[in-house]
Enzyme design. Structure first.
Site, mmCIF file in Angstrom:
data_model
loop_
_atom_site.group_PDB
_atom_site.id
_atom_site.type_symbol
_atom_site.label_atom_id
_atom_site.label_comp_id
_atom_site.label_asym_id
_atom_site.label_seq_id
_atom_site.Cartn_x
_atom_site.Cartn_y
_atom_site.Cartn_z
ATOM 1 N N HIS A 1 27.554 43.332 52.186
ATOM 2 C CA HIS A 1 28.036 41.850 52.494
ATOM 3 C C HIS A 1 28.663 41.699 53.497
ATOM 4 O O HIS A 1 29.635 42.393 53.398
ATOM 5 C CB HIS A 1 28.368 41.240 51.244
ATOM 6 C CG HIS A 1 28.345 39.808 51.291
ATOM 7 N ND1 HIS A 1 29.100 38.926 51.928
ATOM 8 C CD2 HIS A 1 27.386 38.656 50.787
ATOM 9 C CE1 HIS A 1 28.735 37.555 51.867
ATOM 10 N NE2 HIS A 1 27.836 37.366 51.244
ATOM 11 N N TYR B 1 33.264 28.897 51.601
ATOM 12 C CA TYR B 1 34.445 28.484 51.472
ATOM 13 C C TYR B 1 34.479 26.916 52.040
ATOM 14 O O TYR B 1 34.433 26.761 53.046
ATOM 15 C CB TYR B 1 35.623 29.222 52.302
ATOM 16 C CG TYR B 1 35.919 30.633 51.744
ATOM 17 C CD1 TYR B 1 36.347 30.753 50.539
ATOM 18 C CD2 TYR B 1 35.679 31.703 52.578
ATOM 19 C CE1 TYR B 1 36.782 32.298 50.086
ATOM 20 C CE2 TYR B 1 35.984 32.910 52.178
ATOM 21 C CZ TYR B 1 36.424 33.468 50.894
ATOM 22 O OH TYR B 1 36.597 34.686 50.479
ATOM 23 N N PRO C 1 42.671 35.181 43.197
ATOM 24 C CA PRO C 1 41.510 35.807 43.391
ATOM 25 C C PRO C 1 40.986 35.114 44.936
ATOM 26 O O PRO C 1 39.970 35.653 45.394
ATOM 27 C CB PRO C 1 40.441 35.085 42.648
ATOM 28 C CG PRO C 1 41.150 34.289 41.549
ATOM 29 C CD PRO C 1 42.469 34.477 41.766
ATOM 30 N N LYS D 1 41.037 40.928 46.042
ATOM 31 C CA LYS D 1 41.493 42.215 46.200
ATOM 32 C C LYS D 1 41.911 42.992 44.960
ATOM 33 O O LYS D 1 42.086 44.137 45.117
ATOM 34 C CB LYS D 1 42.718 42.167 47.005
ATOM 35 C CG LYS D 1 42.673 41.461 48.440
ATOM 36 C CD LYS D 1 42.581 42.520 49.316
ATOM 37 C CE LYS D 1 42.387 42.110 50.919
ATOM 38 N NZ LYS D 1 41.232 42.156 51.537
ATOM 39 N N TYR E 1 40.423 41.048 55.417
ATOM 40 C CA TYR E 1 39.252 40.466 54.565
ATOM 41 C C TYR E 1 38.769 41.527 53.593
ATOM 42 O O TYR E 1 38.677 41.698 52.408
ATOM 43 C CB TYR E 1 38.630 39.578 55.025
ATOM 44 C CG TYR E 1 37.348 38.854 54.150
ATOM 45 C CD1 TYR E 1 38.281 37.958 53.230
ATOM 46 C CD2 TYR E 1 36.207 38.903 54.145
ATOM 47 C CE1 TYR E 1 37.277 37.118 52.326
ATOM 48 C CE2 TYR E 1 35.367 38.176 53.436
ATOM 49 C CZ TYR E 1 35.947 37.247 52.458
ATOM 50 O OH TYR E 1 35.258 36.565 51.599
HETATM 51 P P1 RFL Z 1 41.960 44.921 33.742
HETATM 52 O O1 RFL Z 1 40.371 45.048 34.155
HETATM 53 O O2 RFL Z 1 42.570 43.726 33.421
HETATM 54 O O3 RFL Z 1 41.775 46.057 32.806
HETATM 55 C C1 RFL Z 1 43.113 46.167 31.646
HETATM 56 C C2 RFL Z 1 42.446 46.782 30.525
HETATM 57 O O4 RFL Z 1 43.490 46.928 29.422
HETATM 58 C C3 RFL Z 1 43.350 46.473 28.072
HETATM 59 N N1 RFL Z 1 44.504 46.368 27.664
HETATM 60 C C4 RFL Z 1 45.092 46.733 26.696
HETATM 61 N N2 RFL Z 1 44.697 48.086 25.958
HETATM 62 C C5 RFL Z 1 45.450 48.576 25.138
HETATM 63 N N3 RFL Z 1 46.749 48.109 24.618
HETATM 64 C C6 RFL Z 1 47.058 46.809 25.245
HETATM 65 N N4 RFL Z 1 48.129 46.263 25.018
HETATM 66 C C7 RFL Z 1 46.139 46.178 26.219
HETATM 67 N N5 RFL Z 1 46.495 45.044 27.002
HETATM 68 C C8 RFL Z 1 45.138 45.014 27.869
HETATM 69 C C9 RFL Z 1 42.214 45.245 28.403
HETATM 70 O O5 RFL Z 1 41.324 45.069 27.460
HETATM 71 C C10 RFL Z 1 41.402 45.795 29.587
HETATM 72 O O6 RFL Z 1 40.046 46.376 29.437
HETATM 73 O O7 RFL Z 1 43.038 45.639 34.870
HETATM 74 P P2 RFL Z 1 42.833 46.742 35.933
HETATM 75 O O8 RFL Z 1 42.274 47.991 35.739
HETATM 76 O O9 RFL Z 1 44.140 46.736 36.533
HETATM 77 O O10 RFL Z 1 41.786 46.100 36.997
HETATM 78 C C11 RFL Z 1 42.033 44.753 37.314
HETATM 79 C C12 RFL Z 1 40.922 43.960 37.995
HETATM 80 O O11 RFL Z 1 40.197 43.610 36.728
HETATM 81 C C13 RFL Z 1 41.369 42.457 38.370
HETATM 82 O O12 RFL Z 1 42.444 42.786 39.501
HETATM 83 C C14 RFL Z 1 40.025 41.901 39.277
HETATM 84 O O13 RFL Z 1 39.116 41.668 38.265
HETATM 85 C C15 RFL Z 1 40.762 40.685 40.079
HETATM 86 N N6 RFL Z 1 39.456 39.826 40.426
HETATM 87 C C16 RFL Z 1 38.842 40.287 41.737
HETATM 88 N N7 RFL Z 1 39.066 41.229 42.189
HETATM 89 C C17 RFL Z 1 38.557 41.822 43.388
HETATM 90 O O14 RFL Z 1 38.857 42.744 43.947
HETATM 91 N N8 RFL Z 1 37.577 41.076 43.809
HETATM 92 C C18 RFL Z 1 37.094 39.870 43.154
HETATM 93 O O15 RFL Z 1 35.917 39.283 43.604
HETATM 94 C C19 RFL Z 1 37.831 39.594 42.244
HETATM 95 N N9 RFL Z 1 37.435 38.388 41.417
HETATM 96 C C20 RFL Z 1 39.034 38.625 39.801
HETATM 97 C C21 RFL Z 1 37.916 37.825 40.523
HETATM 98 C C22 RFL Z 1 39.736 37.915 38.566
HETATM 99 C C23 RFL Z 1 39.381 37.066 38.039
HETATM 100 N N10 RFL Z 1 39.937 36.793 36.819
HETATM 101 C C24 RFL Z 1 39.145 36.573 35.493
HETATM 102 C C25 RFL Z 1 41.252 36.209 36.962
HETATM 103 C C26 RFL Z 1 37.314 36.734 39.448
HETATM 104 C C27 RFL Z 1 38.231 36.445 38.244
HETATM 105 C C28 RFL Z 1 37.615 35.110 37.890
#
Ligand code: RFL
Length: 404
Positions: free
Chosen positions: A84, A214, A306, A310, A401
């Protein structure tokens, strides 16, 4: 004792590295440590089904793909992901497209839903004999200032237990146990609330345009991001404190159509909204990312809005840096990379924060008609116009980006 997915022959209450959290950060780290022969144990609060079905990110940076490729973790995204490289901006001044894949460093995103990546990483980790304890909540990391930190947990049956390691990797997100366990005197927390909220939506509907959309509108921002040929993520700026279910599906689609100016630029493909969540746009960074034997990665280390897509990309990058540093220390007795881990990550984190902050100011303006609001909206329009006409601005945008 741990009810782990792959008990094998390891002692079940110790590991060289205990990894908290099985998101992108924890699972990349787990896979890399395992491949280097480091005994690690992943502790995850949720069950396996929840972990591999949580829809969040979808845009993987070119560097993320390179990292996953380097470690043989990219088969799924190469099979099912799609390249993309175009954004479309729609404002009160018209619309324009940026083919960012042909600008800056010429890099593209790969669109691959985060839950699919997590599923791949988990399958790979378990197939390689990795230990993971689902349904286990880490409560605290104790003794991080020593060489034998302990993780206190509630195990699958809710019973308290204490597990010991040489290092603990906090990959358990913003509200996890790792962050909570840091003494406030040992870390600085940078926090900024950008004062803007988005209603994040997942629609069972094909993408409506062949670009990230956007839209800046007097009623607020609206965004469009493809996920798969059948599923699309949309965002709608909403009032702070508004409940996600306050919007009916009809109102969501009407508002998206209005803000994306679909009567001028083409109708949206409508479909059932299958996920909705309110995201308050915030920045949060901890410094440093190490406290003795406890190291942070991913959302536990820093949270981004978001707007710049990143978060998942930083999580993968930091996990690779952390794995290399831990292996150096545990296998070669060289702690230099661990000493530099925090500073290396923070350079990437602040660059991402700066771009995400710039995007927030590009896409949102105050709604009032008072002099201050009019002034800031004129600045916003001028920023968009610079991006439309200036090749050097476009090159900068493209590099930031897709980069991490
Ligand atoms: P995660 O994915 O939140 O995983 C953390 C894990 O820890 C567990 N956990 C525990 N386990 C044991 N004991 C505890 N006390 C615990 N507390 C929590 C949780 O169950 C989970 O499994 O963190 P990680 O690995 O650091 O990854 C980060 C990403 O998930 C996050 O930054 C992205 O999803 C952000 N994000 C986006 N990032 C991108 O790079 N590109 C995107 O297009 C993008 N879109 C988004 C997003 C985040 C979004 N939300 C939900 C805020 C879109 C959305 C809507």
């Amino acid at each position: 004792m741990i009810k782990s997915q792959n008990p094998r022959t390891h002692s079940s209450d110790t590991a060289e590295v205990i990894v908290l959290g099985a998101g992108p950060a924890g699972l990349v780290l787990g896979n890399l440590l395992l491949a280097s022969g480091v005994d690690c144990l992943v502790v995850e609060r949720a069950d396996r089904e929840q972990v591999q079905t949580r829809a969040r990110a979808g845009f993987l940076a070119a560097n993320t793909v390179r990292i996953l490729d380097r470690h043989g973790l990219a088969d799924g995204l190469h099979r099912h992901g799609r390249e993309h490289a175009v954004c479309e901006f729609r404002t009160e001044d018209g619309r324009f497209r940026l083919d960012y894949g042909a600008l800056g460093l010429g890099e593209r995103h790969t669109v691959y839903p985060q839950q699919e990546l997590v599923r791949d990483l988990l399958t790979r980790y378990l197939d390689a004999g990795g230990r993971i304890s689902f349904g286990t909540e880490a409560v605290a990391v104790v003794g991080a200032e020593t060489l034998r930190p302990t993780v206190t947990v509630h195990d699958t049956d809710g019973r308290p237990a204490r597990w010991q390691a040489r290092y603990v990797a906090g990959c358990d997100g913003r509200h996890g146990a790792a962050r909570r366990s840091l003494p406030t005197c040992a870390v600085r927390r940078h926090h900024r609330d950008h004062g803007v909220s988005w209603l994040g939506l997942l629609a069972e509907a094909p993408p409506s345009l062949d670009a990230v959309g956007y839209a800046v509108h007097g009623r607020g921002f609206a965004g469009h991001m493809a996920r798969t040929p059948e599923v699309t993520r949309y965002y709608l700026q909403c009032e702070r404190g508004e409940a996600a279910d306050a919007w009916s599906e009809q109102r969501i689609w009407d508002e998206l159509a209005l803000r994306m100016r679909s009567s001028e630029y083409g109708e949206l493909h409508r479909g059932p909204i299958v996920q909705r969540t309110v995201v308050d746009l915030e920045s949060d960074v901890l410094e440093p990312l190490r406290y003795g034997s406890l190291l942070l990665a991913g959302d536990a280390a820093s949270l981004l809005s978001p707007s710049a897509a990143k978060g998942a990309n930083l999580a993968v990058l930091e996990a690779e840096l952390l794995a290399e540093a831990l292996v150096d220390d545990l296998r070669r007795g060289d702690g230099t990379a661990l000493d530099h881990y925090s500073a290396r990550c923070l350079a990437h984190i602040w660059r991402a924060q700066a771009f995400s902050h710039w995007m927030i100011r590009l896409l949102h303006g105050p709604s009032g008609s008072d002099p201050d609001s009019l002034f800031h909206n004129s600045l916003r329009r001028s920023r968009v116009e610079s991006l439309r006409v200036s090749r050097s601005q476009q090159d900068w945008f493209a590099e930031q980006y897709v980069g991490v």
